[in-house]
Scaffold this motif. Structure first.
Motif, PDB file in Angstrom:
ATOM      1  N   ALA C 273       5.923  31.667  16.982  1.00  0.00           N
ATOM      2  CA  ALA C 273       5.251  30.491  16.440  1.00  0.00           C
ATOM      3  C   ALA C 273       4.071  30.899  15.574  1.00  0.00           C
ATOM      4  CB  ALA C 273       4.787  29.578  17.570  1.00  0.00           C
ATOM      5  N   SER C 274       3.291  31.892  16.041  1.00  0.00           N
ATOM      6  CA  SER C 274       2.118  32.251  15.238  1.00  0.00           C
ATOM      7  C   SER C 274       2.542  32.936  13.952  1.00  0.00           C
ATOM      8  CB  SER C 274       1.137  33.103  16.049  1.00  0.00           C
ATOM      9  OG  SER C 274       1.601  34.421  16.146  1.00  0.00           O
ATOM     10  N   LEU C 280       2.133  29.299   7.026  1.00  0.00           N
ATOM     11  CA  LEU C 280       2.068  27.977   6.424  1.00  0.00           C
ATOM     12  C   LEU C 280       0.643  27.471   6.268  1.00  0.00           C
ATOM     13  CD1 LEU C 280       4.945  26.129   8.312  1.00  0.00           C
ATOM     14  CD2 LEU C 280       4.989  27.122   6.026  1.00  0.00           C
ATOM     15  N   TRP C 281      -0.187  27.746   7.256  1.00  0.00           N
ATOM     16  CA  TRP C 281      -1.483  27.082   7.309  1.00  0.00           C
ATOM     17  C   TRP C 281      -2.488  27.969   7.998  1.00  0.00           C
ATOM     18  CZ3 TRP C 281      -3.254  22.822  11.159  1.00  0.00           C
ATOM     19  CH2 TRP C 281      -4.368  22.144  10.643  1.00  0.00           C
ATOM     20  N   PRO C 282      -3.552  28.366   7.310  1.00  0.00           N
ATOM     21  CA  PRO C 282      -4.505  29.273   7.951  1.00  0.00           C
ATOM     22  C   PRO C 282      -5.155  28.681   9.208  1.00  0.00           C
ATOM     23  CG  PRO C 282      -5.304  28.531   5.789  1.00  0.00           C
ATOM     24  CD  PRO C 282      -3.885  28.084   5.909  1.00  0.00           C
ATOM     25  N   ARG C 283      -5.201  27.375   9.309  1.00  0.00           N
ATOM     26  CA  ARG C 283      -5.848  26.751  10.474  1.00  0.00           C
ATOM     27  C   ARG C 283      -4.838  26.381  11.562  1.00  0.00           C
ATOM     28  NH1 ARG C 283      -9.334  28.640   8.358  1.00  0.00           N
ATOM     29  NH2 ARG C 283      -9.133  29.778  10.287  1.00  0.00           N
TER      30      ARG C 283
END
Lengths: 250, 293, 328
Positions: C273-274, C280-283
């Motif tokens: 998942a990570s 996709l998204w840094p946050r």
């Protein structure tokens, strides 16, 4: 006089200024069933905690089989032959019945508990002893049942079984019938009667029928001190005891 | 010789004052943690991120209004309100849970808040400057000390006194203290525990927010400042003993002074020193200095 | 006594996991990472899932393992096995010391102490720049060759061969740990988690058992840390920070406590998942936080427990057997 298995001398337990136990002296004769009774807050459970080593005593001596065990850590006492049950069921609920018993007997050889390289096998438990204990508890065939799946009454019996498994010389039973249904109490009485063949019993009880039926000697505690001692018949006639229990059902 | 002596004296005074200021900030952090734990038996691992949030909200209000004072007040208040909302919808469901569950949920909360801070304010830490009146140094004879640091000491003393009065002299405080010792008794007294718990949680978090806001002009505002602060708050309560006002004060001051004096001769080693002192205290007094076992 | 799952099933299962993993995830490196963290999570599970000890010191053992393995591999040419044995030994000793000190306090203080010791380790690593490389970490960590008698030396220069090495070590560790949790020691540990007071009352010196389980946890976690450094050819300071502890804990809880399979699943799901979201998204950690809150509020048994329950339902019978005691 019969030899005293447990000889408690001037046992005192203080919490700050409060004396939970004050100069308690009593002898438990070998082979006897000895009851400890008293109103709520009399210090009965504290007394057990001190003998079992759960809480350290402040003063006095606890002589067990001729040896002063005062100050000995709790985990060393089962090995000397002191077993106990708890007032509130205190088992390993997510382990099967047989594993609870096995852990109790394994504890007598602490090194055994550090075996990490192989699975638990049949020879890790004295099968005959386990079977005999299960039989006496009326739990035949429940070896693999998780403790949490047992009824409350069965768990009460297993409480005693845990202590019994370690082949104690002295067994401390803290209100063995507490919370038991009327139908289950006779089972406990029979279990205790059967126990006296192999060990000395010291028990705390509120159930007076049980006390008068199984005990040879009764000690009455009130406010942390011994106020009477004798046979159940003798105690039931004692005026001090009557006044101590005033307002409570004897 | 005399000159050197007076130089050392003023150096010691300087470091003592620094230590006092830091120590009082740590005390506020530790106190917040300890009253929440004492009252609700709740372990708040998001405590550090509320500290960071306090700093950012302080920064934001200064950016909007140009007034430091607005920021300083807004920081703790907004953080306290946020705490009330979180308490209502999440935290209160956890009071009866296992500590492990509380810890993991609040770590989750910490991640959510930290990443939200990064989303809103970006990854570059923000600088906050103290107001005109508090910048520069105060000269007493030939001893110079930054005004803002004196201000921190003053504010934290006032805030600590305020909290102390609140806990010692008001009905709310009495219930909180009684609850820390015996939560069941308080509910039996017929106190509305759900409001009391919400207020306690908000108070504890507000103190963290205040600490963050006060530190912003010294350390800036960074999303990652919370982790360090949380570690230090733990050290404070481990040293002092959980659930004790005096313990948190002593713990905070010890940590602050150790940090400040270590920075005099071994600036990189301050954190190692703090944690070593803690380890030492635990070895000597396993229940902390003022802890109930 | 009641190991109703025979050991050969565990052997087969762990071999299948190790053999199939590279085909299930996008890259060999990711598969390697999953097995490495799987071991670290097993270390955490031993403490939390089996003994009931919530430790925030896991990154300390992981990071220390990375440094020890890196330093011995850089400075001494002693081959792979001695390097890993030293790493394991150092991890066990360090963890036993941390455990010995931390268990002097109970409950929440214990947790805080493990965290504080973790932080202490972090700051020491940060300071000891000449040894650890400080903020820059240790660069150019080699993968020592495996020297076995009668066989030619083996090297692990490419990803596939290093995966092979990791897989073999993983299977060995997994099986040893499975043995441990089914052993007389494992039984005492479960007893301590379920009822520490009674365990002490029937005669176990609980303190010693806790120190022992810390040593085991430290050993396997340090081994994982050492392999991780070899995988990256780099031992970053971040290995030893509190975030690593949190991630290991998170994987343990996500997969489910009290089952070693859960630990591996936790590591796998987390890392996949990570890997996916961080692109996709840094946050993306925000989602992670949300996920953690949701899992803990609604499925505290973790993914493995969910799978077991689902499977039992499919087979239409209730589970009263005893193997996986879910975290209560």
């Amino acid at each position: 006089m019969v030899e005293a298995l447990l000889d408690v001398r001037n046992l005192t337990k203080r919490y700050g200024d409060f004396h939970a136990l004050n100069d308690v002296t009593m002898k438990v004769e070998k082979g006897s069933v000895h009851g400890v009774i008293g109103p709520n807050g009399a210090g009965k459970t504290t007394f057990f905690h001190c003998i079992a080593g759960t809480t350290p005593s402040s003063d006095g001596e606890i002589v067990f089989e001729g040896r002063n065990i005062e100050g000995l850590p709790q985990h060393d006492r089962p090995g000397l032959g002191i077993g106990r049950s708890f007032q509130v069921n205190s088992l390993f609920p997510d382990l099967p019945v047989i594993e609870n018993l096995r852990l109790a007997s394994q504890a007598l050889e602490p090194i055994h508990g550090f075996i990490f390289w192989r699975a638990v096998v049949h020879k890790d438990i004295d099968q005959r002893r386990a079977e005999s204990v299960l039989h006496r508890l009326g739990l035949d065939g429940e070896e693999q049942t998780l403790v949490r799946a047992l009824s409350h009454g069965q768990q009460r019996l297993l409480e005693v079984g845990m202590a019994l498994m370690a082949q104690p010389h002295l067994i401390l039973l803290d209100e063995p019938t507490s919370g038991m249904g009327v139908d289950d109490v006779p089972k406990m009485i029979n279990l205790i009667k059967g126990l006296r063949e192999e060990c000395t019993i010291l028990l705390i009880e509120h159930n007076i029928r049980l006390v008068s039926e199984v005990c040879d000697t009764v000690t009455v505690l009130q406010a942390g001190a011994v106020i009477a001692q004798g046979t159940p018949e003798h105690i039931s006639q004692d005026e001090h005891v009557k006044s101590a229990y005033l307002g409570e059902e004897l | 010789m005399r000159v050197r002596g007076s130089f050392l004296m003023s150096l010691y005074l300087f470091q003592t004052l620094n230590g006092l200021g830091l120590g009082l900030i740590y005390f506020l952090m530790g106190l917040g943690l300890t009253i929440i734990f004492g009252m609700m038996n709740f372990v708040n691992f998001a405590h550090g991120v509320f500290y960071a949030a306090g700093a950012f909200i302080c920064y934001q209000f200064i950016a909007w209004t140009g007034m430091f004072w607005v920021g300083l007040f807004a920081g703790p208040i907004v953080v306290g309100l946020l705490a009330l909302i979180l308490e209502r919808f999440l935290i209160r469901r956890l009071y009866a849970s296992d500590h492990a569950v509380q810890i993991l949920v609040t770590i989750g909360l910490m991640l959510i808040l930290r990443e939200s801070i990064l989303l809103i304010w970006g990854t570059v830490p923000k600088n906050v400057s103290p107001p005109e009146i508090l910048s520069g140094v105060l000269l007493i004879g030939d001893f110079a000390y930054p005004k803002y640091r004196l201000f921190i000491i003053g504010v934290t003393i006032v805030a600590s006194l305020g909290v102390w009065l609140l806990l010692e002299r008001t009905r709310f405080g009495m219930t909180v203290r009684a609850g820390s010792e015996n939560p069941i008794m308080v509910s039996m007294l017929g106190v509305n525990t759900s409001k009391l718990f919400a207020a306690t949680f908000a108070l504890g978090v507000t103190l963290a927010g205040l600490a963050g806001g006060l530190m912003a002009p010294i350390r800036g505002a960074s999303a990652f400042m919370g982790a360090e602060a949380l570690g230090i708050a733990f050290v404070v309560v481990v040293i002092g003993g959980m659930g004790s006002f005096v313990g948190a004060l002593a713990g905070g001051l010890i940590v602050g002074l150790v940090q400040s004096f270590t920075s005099g001769f071994w600036p990189e080693g301050t954190n190692v020193m703090i944690y070593s002192v803690m380890a030492l205290i635990i070895m000597l007094r396993p229940n902390g200095l003022f802890g109930r076992s | 006594m009641s190991t109703s799952v025979p050991f050969r099933v565990h052997i087969a299962a762990s071999v299948i996991i190790a053999a199939a993993l590279p085909f299930l995830v996008p890259s060999t490196v990711l598969a390697t990472e999953i097995l490495i963290f799987g071991m670290a999570v097993i270390g955490c599970n031993l403490l939390l899932g089996y003994t009931g000890l919530l430790s925030f010191g896991q990154a300390l053992f992981f990071g220390a393992g990375a440094y020890i393995a890196s330093l011995t591999a850089i400075h001494w040419e002693i081959g792979l096995i001695p390097v890993l044995l030293l790493t394991i030994l150092a991890g066990a000793i360090l963890a036993a010391i941390v455990g010995y000190l931390a268990i002097r306090r109970q409950g929440i203080y214990f947790v805080m102490l493990t965290l504080a010791f973790g932080q202490l380790g972090y700051y020491i690593a940060f300071l000891a720049e000449e040894i650890t490389g400080g903020e820059d970490g240790l660069l150019d960590v080699p993968r020592p060759p495996l020297e076995l008698p009668l066989l030619p030396d083996m090297t692990f220069a490419n990803d596939a061969s290093f995966y092979g090495l990791t897989a073999v070590i993983f299977v060995l560790c997994f099986l040893m740990m499975q043995r441990l949790v089914d052993s007389p020691l494992g039984s005492v540990l479960k007893a301590i988690r379920q009822n520490e007071k009674r365990a002490e009352a029937i005669g176990y010196q609980v303190r010693l058992y806790k120190i022992a389980v810390f040593a085991f946890s430290g050993a396997i976690t340090a081994l994982a840390g050492g392999l991780y450094a070899m995988m990256l050819n780099f031992a970053p300071l971040s290995n030893i920070d509190i975030e690593t502890s949190e991630q290991i804990l998170f994987m343990a809880v996500l997969g489910g406590l009290g089952s070693l399979y859960g630990s591996v699943i936790g590591a796998g799901v987390f890392l996949v998942a990570s890997d996916f979201f961080s692109e996709l998204w840094p946050r993306w950690m925000l989602l992670l936080g949300l996920f953690l809150v949701v899992v803990m509020m609604f499925a505290p048994g973790g993914l493995w427990h969910g799978l077991v329950v689902g499977f039992e339902r499919l087979r239409g019978r209730h589970k009263t057997s005893t193997e996986e005691n879910d975290h209560g």
